[in-house]
Motif scaffolding. Structure first.
Motif, PDB file in Angstrom:
ATOM      1  N   ILE A  53     -12.347  15.294   6.427  1.00 31.49           N
ATOM      2  CA  ILE A  53     -11.971  16.343   5.897  1.00 31.49           C
ATOM      3  C   ILE A  53     -12.310  17.494   7.026  1.00 31.49           C
ATOM      4  N   THR A  54     -13.195  17.361   7.584  1.00 35.38           N
ATOM      5  CA  THR A  54     -13.691  18.264   8.752  1.00 35.38           C
ATOM      6  C   THR A  54     -12.775  18.257   9.883  1.00 35.38           C
ATOM      7  N   ASN A  55     -12.251  16.902  10.106  1.00 31.31           N
ATOM      8  CA  ASN A  55     -11.099  16.847  11.113  1.00 31.31           C
ATOM      9  C   ASN A  55      -9.745  17.442  10.521  1.00 31.31           C
ATOM     10  N   SER A  94      -3.579  11.601  11.148  1.00 30.81           N
ATOM     11  CA  SER A  94      -3.679  10.051  11.383  1.00 30.81           C
ATOM     12  C   SER A  94      -3.193   9.744   9.804  1.00 30.81           C
ATOM     13  N   PRO A  95      -2.796   8.507   9.401  1.00 28.12           N
ATOM     14  CA  PRO A  95      -2.465   8.199   7.986  1.00 28.12           C
ATOM     15  C   PRO A  95      -3.389   8.106   7.105  1.00 28.12           C
ATOM     16  N   ARG A  96      -4.812   7.860   7.786  1.00 27.71           N
ATOM     17  CA  ARG A  96      -6.048   7.870   6.737  1.00 27.71           C
ATOM     18  C   ARG A  96      -6.155   9.581   6.440  1.00 27.71           C
ATOM     19  N   GLU A  97      -6.212  10.440   7.400  1.00 29.96           N
ATOM     20  CA  GLU A  97      -6.243  11.766   7.224  1.00 29.96           C
ATOM     21  C   GLU A  97      -5.335  12.469   5.903  1.00 29.96           C
ATOM     22  N   LEU A 118       3.482  18.202   3.487  1.00 24.26           N
ATOM     23  CA  LEU A 118       2.855  16.754   4.196  1.00 24.26           C
ATOM     24  C   LEU A 118       2.353  16.088   3.186  1.00 24.26           C
ATOM     25  N   VAL A 119       2.393  16.407   1.561  1.00 26.00           N
ATOM     26  CA  VAL A 119       1.885  15.455   0.700  1.00 26.00           C
ATOM     27  C   VAL A 119       2.838  15.791  -0.451  1.00 26.00           C
TER      28      VAL A 119
END
Length: 271
Positions: A222-224, A188-191, A246-247
């Motif tokens: 972070i767990t997800n 997700s964007p937040r992840e 990814l970043v």
């Protein structure tokens, strides 16, 4: 070798910190018991004074050499050992002994040296925190909390160099006529924002402040993330994020004070 037992340092060890569901509320944070091992009395005094102002941290003992540091850990079993790497007897030797013993005490390395070889050795020994003595004092406090909570703390510049080395050392893919499409990981964007904070060496608290969310929410993300990426810890997640694009890769440059530290940019533990 000299060790000092501080008042309140004898109660039995309650076990590894368990933040619990309401750990973001400062008043309910479990007490973190800390030992300080440094051969400079001024540094010990400065750090002890700094930590004494934190309601969730208790200094249980001090030591000025490697033997004293091990005796401190064996006697008081602190949650965190704040360890000077260059103390007499060698901080690395202390970290190696604690790793061999399987000690529950977690080590936060405190040093004046911005040395990649020290960092590599400490990471191999399972040390999860590395703080430079010329950083803002509040950085020590945030590092203690982060490591006690199961996280890891590395200066962003050193994190970038470590990840570069890890990525470069990974074997390339075997030759194939066609390469499969890279996985998307369905983040997700937040992840992705949380993952970017991890790659840049930020603590859970700093990520929470920047994203205006709670530390508990950051931990859930972070767990997800770890589950979606198929990795075991933050370092593996950062390496995978960089290798898969990814970043954005952190930029190397002159070290600056952490934006999340409330302390003045001109403050440091050594004046």
């Amino acid at each position: 070798m000299v060790t000092w037992d501080l008042p309140g340092g004898e109660p039995s060890r309650p076990g590894d910190p368990d933040p619990g569901p309401d750990s973001d509320r400062e008043g309910e944070r479990e007490l973190i018991r800390v030992g300080i091992a440094d051969d400079h009395p001024l540094i010990r005094q400065a750090v002890t004074t700094l930590l004494s102002m934190e309601p969730d941290i208790e200094v249980v003992g001090e030591a000025d050499d490697a033997q004293g540091a091990l005796e401190l850990v064996h006697r008081h079993q602190p949650d965190i050992l704040l360890l000077d790497i260059n103390m007499p007897g060698g901080g690395l030797a202390v970290a190696r002994t604690l790793a061999d013993e399987g000690a529950a005490t977690r080590v936060v390395a405190l040093t004046i040296h911005d040395d990649q070889e020290y960092l590599n050795a400490l990471v191999r020994l399972g040390v999860r925190g590395y703080v430079l003595k010329d950083e803002a004092p509040q950085r020590v406090v945030s590092a203690i909390r982060e490591v006690a909570d199961g996280g890891a703390v590395l200066p962003s510049k050193m994190m970038a160099r470590l990840l570069d080395r890890l990525v470069e050392s990974r074997p390339g893919p075997p030759p194939a006529p066609e390469l499969p499409e890279p996985p998307t990981y369905d983040l997700s964007p937040r992840e992705r924002q949380v993952l970017e904070g991890i790659v840049h060496g930020k603590t859970n608290r700093q990520i929470a402040q920047e994203l205006f969310i709670s530390e508990k929410t950051v931990k859930n993300h972070i767990t997800n993330l770890l589950a979606k990426l198929g990795v075991q810890d933050r370092t593996q997640a950062a390496v995978l994020a960089l290798s898969q694009g990814l970043v954005e890769r952190p930029r190397l440059g002159p070290r600056s004070q952490d934006a999340g530290d409330p302390a003045s940019e001109n403050e440091s533990l050594v004046g």
